[in-house]
Design a protein around this motif. Structure first.
Motif, PDB file in Angstrom:
ATOM      1  N   LYS A 284      23.531 -67.136 -18.216  1.00 54.18           N
ATOM      2  CA  LYS A 284      22.297 -66.425 -17.881  1.00 54.18           C
ATOM      3  C   LYS A 284      21.914 -65.464 -18.993  1.00 54.18           C
ATOM      4  CE  LYS A 284      20.251 -63.327 -14.436  1.00 54.18           C
ATOM      5  NZ  LYS A 284      20.102 -62.064 -15.141  1.00 54.18           N
ATOM      6  N   THR A 285      22.895 -64.755 -19.531  1.00 54.90           N
ATOM      7  CA  THR A 285      22.637 -63.804 -20.611  1.00 54.90           C
ATOM      8  C   THR A 285      22.060 -64.522 -21.827  1.00 54.90           C
ATOM      9  OG1 THR A 285      24.399 -62.347 -19.841  1.00 54.90           O
ATOM     10  CG2 THR A 285      23.699 -62.092 -22.137  1.00 54.90           C
ATOM     11  N   TYR A 286      22.690 -65.623 -22.221  1.00 54.54           N
ATOM     12  CA  TYR A 286      22.202 -66.371 -23.383  1.00 54.54           C
ATOM     13  C   TYR A 286      20.852 -67.025 -23.114  1.00 54.54           C
ATOM     14  CZ  TYR A 286      26.188 -65.664 -26.406  1.00 54.54           C
ATOM     15  OH  TYR A 286      27.137 -65.100 -27.218  1.00 54.54           O
ATOM     16  N   LEU A 287      20.626 -67.458 -21.894  1.00 53.45           N
ATOM     17  CA  LEU A 287      19.326 -68.020 -21.521  1.00 53.45           C
ATOM     18  C   LEU A 287      18.234 -66.976 -21.728  1.00 53.45           C
ATOM     19  CD1 LEU A 287      17.380 -70.066 -20.198  1.00 53.45           C
ATOM     20  CD2 LEU A 287      18.189 -69.231 -17.974  1.00 53.45           C
ATOM     21  N   GLU A 288      18.466 -65.790 -21.232  1.00 51.75           N
ATOM     22  CA  GLU A 288      17.486 -64.716 -21.378  1.00 51.75           C
ATOM     23  C   GLU A 288      17.293 -64.320 -22.848  1.00 51.75           C
ATOM     24  OE1 GLU A 288      18.132 -62.688 -16.985  1.00 51.75           O
ATOM     25  OE2 GLU A 288      19.264 -61.910 -18.685  1.00 51.75           O
ATOM     26  N   LEU A 289      18.392 -64.278 -23.591  1.00 51.05           N
ATOM     27  CA  LEU A 289      18.293 -63.946 -25.016  1.00 51.05           C
ATOM     28  C   LEU A 289      17.517 -65.024 -25.776  1.00 51.05           C
ATOM     29  CD1 LEU A 289      21.867 -62.575 -25.811  1.00 51.05           C
ATOM     30  CD2 LEU A 289      19.700 -61.317 -25.962  1.00 51.05           C
ATOM     31  N   TYR A 290      17.788 -66.285 -25.461  1.00 44.43           N
ATOM     32  CA  TYR A 290      17.102 -67.374 -26.164  1.00 44.43           C
ATOM     33  C   TYR A 290      15.612 -67.363 -25.833  1.00 44.43           C
ATOM     34  CZ  TYR A 290      16.455 -71.708 -28.626  1.00 44.43           C
ATOM     35  OH  TYR A 290      16.043 -72.651 -29.534  1.00 44.43           O
ATOM     36  N   ALA A 291      15.289 -67.122 -24.571  1.00 46.42           N
ATOM     37  CA  ALA A 291      13.880 -67.049 -24.170  1.00 46.42           C
ATOM     38  C   ALA A 291      13.178 -65.914 -24.921  1.00 46.42           C
ATOM     39  CB  ALA A 291      13.778 -66.848 -22.657  1.00 46.42           C
ATOM     40  N   GLU A 292      13.835 -64.788 -25.027  1.00 49.40           N
ATOM     41  CA  GLU A 292      13.264 -63.662 -25.775  1.00 49.40           C
ATOM     42  C   GLU A 292      13.110 -64.031 -27.251  1.00 49.40           C
ATOM     43  OE1 GLU A 292      14.335 -59.025 -26.943  1.00 49.40           O
ATOM     44  OE2 GLU A 292      15.446 -59.997 -25.319  1.00 49.40           O
ATOM     45  N   PHE A 293      14.108 -64.700 -27.803  1.00 44.99           N
ATOM     46  CA  PHE A 293      14.115 -65.105 -29.209  1.00 44.99           C
ATOM     47  C   PHE A 293      12.908 -65.975 -29.555  1.00 44.99           C
ATOM     48  CE2 PHE A 293      15.667 -68.522 -32.161  1.00 44.99           C
ATOM     49  CZ  PHE A 293      15.691 -67.760 -33.320  1.00 44.99           C
TER      50      PHE A 293
END
Length: 85
Positions: A25-34
């Motif tokens: 979930k953390t990486y999903l949110e980071l990737y979406a922000e990226f």
């Protein structure tokens, strides 16, 4: 003729629920922000990439679409989805 073209028609979206590891979930949110997109967009595009790249799945899906009440025809939703990817 208009100067701006209308945005492409978005396919019908449905809601799903899934449980994932907290780190996913953390990486999903980071990737979406990226990439400046929503988490839904990232999930959808990641799954499309998976479906497009997995040749074994495509062969398997071709054999099993009848099990899910789909017609084996050009109008089959799975066939359309994989072809569009």
């Amino acid at each position: 003729m208009s100067i701006l073209k209308p945005p492409p028609k978005q396919p019908k979206a449905v809601t799903i629920q899934a449980r994932v590891e907290e780190s996913v979930k953390t990486y999903l949110e980071l990737y979406a922000e990226f990439i400046g997109a929503s988490t839904s967009y990232v999930i959808t595009e990641a799954l499309k990439l998976l479906f497009r790249k997995d040749e074994d799945f495509k062969r398997w899906a071709d054999q099993h679409t009848d099990n899910h009440n789909h017609e084996k025809a050009e109008g089959d939703p799975l066939t359309k989805a994989v072809q569009q990817i």
